[in-house]
Design an enzyme around this catalytic site. Structure first.
Site, PDB file in Angstrom:
ATOM      1  N   TYR A  57       0.847  -1.193   0.000  1.00 43.57           N
ATOM      2  CA  TYR A  57       0.000   0.000   0.000  1.00 43.57           C
ATOM      3  C   TYR A  57       0.883   1.243   0.000  1.00 43.57           C
ATOM      4  O   TYR A  57       1.576   1.545   0.980  1.00 43.57           O
ATOM      5  CB  TYR A  57      -0.924   0.026   1.214  1.00 43.57           C
ATOM      6  CG  TYR A  57      -1.962  -1.077   1.252  1.00 43.57           C
ATOM      7  CD1 TYR A  57      -2.278  -1.830   0.129  1.00 43.57           C
ATOM      8  CD2 TYR A  57      -2.644  -1.363   2.434  1.00 43.57           C
ATOM      9  CE1 TYR A  57      -3.229  -2.837   0.175  1.00 43.57           C
ATOM     10  CE2 TYR A  57      -3.604  -2.365   2.496  1.00 43.57           C
ATOM     11  CZ  TYR A  57      -3.891  -3.106   1.359  1.00 43.57           C
ATOM     12  OH  TYR A  57      -4.828  -4.090   1.424  1.00 43.57           O
ATOM     13  N   SER A  58       0.843   1.957  -1.111  1.00 39.78           N
ATOM     14  CA  SER A  58       1.694   3.136  -1.311  1.00 39.78           C
ATOM     15  C   SER A  58       3.163   2.803  -1.037  1.00 39.78           C
ATOM     16  O   SER A  58       3.916   3.627  -0.514  1.00 39.78           O
ATOM     17  CB  SER A  58       1.237   4.306  -0.432  1.00 39.78           C
ATOM     18  OG  SER A  58      -0.052   4.735  -0.802  1.00 39.78           O
TER      19      SER A  58
END
Length: 345
Positions: A57-58
């Site tokens: 995630y990111s």
């Protein structure tokens, strides 16, 4: 308002009936770390104690935000993260191999500012890696105290059963949870995944209970296409006018009317439906803003009547996923033509 607790499978752990997903914190959603931390703290104050993130995630930024948010509150949280997705450009910084697992867990521990992860999940299956290799590495991490439990995400029913077989026959630590896609619009896991979870006593923490926002009230016939960060990354899945989404849009219109007749918001109807299944432990809500979090917190108190559930079944029959894009995983046996054609071998 308090969020009830539910058993996390047969582990003896109690978790909140709603889990906080943090995919939208960081560059791919809410880049403001202070605001994201404020949202996490509000969720914890409301009674949520299960927080789910992932290394991908990111590209680790979500884990960093969660780590900062849990300063002085780590012991109050059942912390879950995942590995598998590509991190950076190195072709070996990916997957379910022992080499990557033992390296990446250290990165997640550092970003999360903790000495242990409560639930370490295999984010997706990988056919190139023997599942016993994966479970062997994860079992070693359990024995070292770096992780407490092993989970999977978006696994096929046969792979879930295989994991239980490997643990029993080869002396590995057992997978205790599955994180599948589940919503009114994506009910495919009702056929096998949820019954298997019940058979083996697995916790189930479904992702995308609002169908990626389709059940948030933003996607309506005649309304402008909502601007979403997900829409930019997966336009086919979120384009209102796409032919493959016509069934979803028709279902949303019928569900919105049912929610109104039932005195509920569409969000509460959607979350209440997922909470109703006896195999489900805690659906994962993934707010990007504090307002979105507040709209979803009250769903933990929703109880849908039998009549309402029967009407939902008429709109989307049990076991049916309206769009294959919402399945979350497509095995190579389907996506790779060479697996299906002798002439291409």
């Amino acid at each position: 308002m308090s969020i009830p607790l539910r058993p996390f499978g047969r582990t003896g752990v109690k978790v909140s009936a709603l889990a906080l997903g943090t995919m939208m914190f960081g560059e791919r959603g809410n880049p403001d770390h202070h605001d994201s931390i404020r949202i996490i703290h509000r969720a914890l104050d409301a009674g949520i104690n299960l927080v789910d993130t992932a290394d991908v995630y990111s590209q680790g930024e979500s884990e960093e935000i969660v780590g900062k948010a849990l300063k002085n509150r780590r012991d109050d949280v059942f912390l879950a993260t995942k590995f598998h997705g590509q991190i950076g450009a190195d072709p070996n910084h990916f997957g379910n191999s022992r080499r990557w697992i033992v390296r990446e867990v250290e990165h997640s521990l550092r970003r999360l500012r903790t000495d242990h992860i409560d639930l370490y999940q295999v984010h997706r299956p990988e056919e190139d890696t023997d599942f016993d290799e994966t479970l062997g590495a994860l079992s070693d991490l359990v024995h070292q105290g770096k992780i407490r439990y092993i989970g999977t995400s978006t696994f096929e029913p046969s792979a879930i059963v295989e994991g239980q077989w490997i643990a029993e026959k080869r002396g590995r630590e057992r997978v205790v949870s599955e994180q599948p896609p589940y919503s009114i619009l994506a009910r495919g896991i009702e056929r096998e995944v949820l019954p298997i979870a019940q058979k083996y006593g697995l916790a189930v923490i479904p992702w995308s209970p609002l169908a990626g926002g389709w059940l948030s009230g933003k996607f309506r016939a005649g309304a402008p296409q909502p601007a979403t960060s997900r829409g930019g990354r997966q336009p086919g899945r979120f384009e209102i006018g796409a032919p493959e989404n016509s069934g979803k849009l028709a279902a949303v219109e019928a569900l919105a009317l049912l929610a109104e007749q039932s005195g509920l918001s569409l969000i509460h109807l959607a979350l209440g439906f997922v909470l109703e299944h006896p195999a489900v432990t805690a659906p994962i809500i993934g707010p990007r803003t504090l307002e979105q979090l507040e709209d979803q917190l009250g769903a933990a108190q929703v109880r849908l009547s039998r009549d309402v559930l029967d009407e939902i079944d008429k709109i989307v029959p049990p076991g049916v996923t309206l769009s294959t894009r919402d399945q979350g995983y497509h095995p190579p046996s389907v996506t790779d033509p060479a697996r299906r054609r002798r002439s291409a071998a």
